[in-house]
Write a protein that holds these residues in place. Sequence first.
Motif, short mmCIF file in Angstrom:
data_model
loop_
_atom_site.label_atom_id
_atom_site.label_comp_id
_atom_site.label_asym_id
_atom_site.label_seq_id
_atom_site.Cartn_x
_atom_site.Cartn_y
_atom_site.Cartn_z
N TYR A 1 -5.73 3.55 6.44
CA TYR A 1 -4.42 2.92 6.64
C TYR A 1 -4.24 2.39 8.06
O TYR A 1 -3.62 1.36 8.28
CB TYR A 1 -3.31 3.93 6.32
N VAL B 1 -7.55 0.83 1.58
CA VAL B 1 -6.49 1.82 1.82
C VAL B 1 -6.05 2.47 0.51
O VAL B 1 -5.75 3.66 0.47
CB VAL B 1 -5.29 1.16 2.53
N THR C 1 0.83 -1.21 0.00
CA THR C 1 0.00 0.00 0.00
C THR C 1 0.85 1.26 0.00
O THR C 1 0.46 2.28 -0.57
CB THR C 1 -0.93 0.02 1.23
#
Length: 271
Positions: free
Chosen positions: A232, A225, A34
């Motif tokens: 997050y 996310v 991510t």
Amino acid sequence: MAELITAKLLLIACFLLIVTLIETLAYSTRIAGTRVRLIATAISLFSTLVIVSRFSTMIQQPMTAKLINEAPEGNVMKFIEEQYRLLIGVTSIGVLLGMLLFPTFILIFSKAIVQMSEQRGSIPALFKKNMNLRGIKRMLSCIRIPRFNYLKGITLQTIPKRLFCLNVIVTAVFTTGVLSSIYASIIAPEYAQAALMSSGIINGVATIILTLFIDPKASVLADRVMTNPGKYIYLKSYSLTMVSSKFVGTLAAQIIFLPAAYYVAWFASWI
């Protein structure tokens, strides 16, 4: 104690430590993915690490079973129980070590994921590029000391409690599955082969639970996310949940080791 800790036991313990460390650090791949916005590549790396650890567990079984041949006559059950409990203890140490290295490997995996993308997903090419002095120096530069500010924003509300409990159970089963099955072959020697083969069934059920209820949760969180960076903290909470519940699961394995062995022995005689 000198007789209990043999060269073969130390070899298996080192092997188990590395495997457990890999399994624990694998949870950092999605966070790394991510960060660099390459979540699909991160999931591919995660799957590779999990497959390696699962295959390594299969290798562990014959190595661990051979410890029975070195046990002193007349004291086999107690001797093997103590050795196997030491091995379970090693898995706990492996998880703790993985937790300490978590920030370091988030950074290492972030760079590895980017390089994997550049190498068109080739893991052999990734190893070839980094298994040299320059690559080792780059990895050493990624070393980070764990800090409490990593936990900033994580609360009881952000931690998935049911997932924590489920992963404790799955980890406990995985940790003791092979060992309890081998120990069951001592309890019921007339059904030794059936007991040994039962470990595949036990770990198979745990794998199904992991695949159906645990891994998808992480993938969904990672996708959220990507579209909403504000989520997050939930992905961080998930990672903390997985590694902490994994540690608790290895401790629970000490408790269920003998009951599981006697259950496997009963099951082997029943079928």
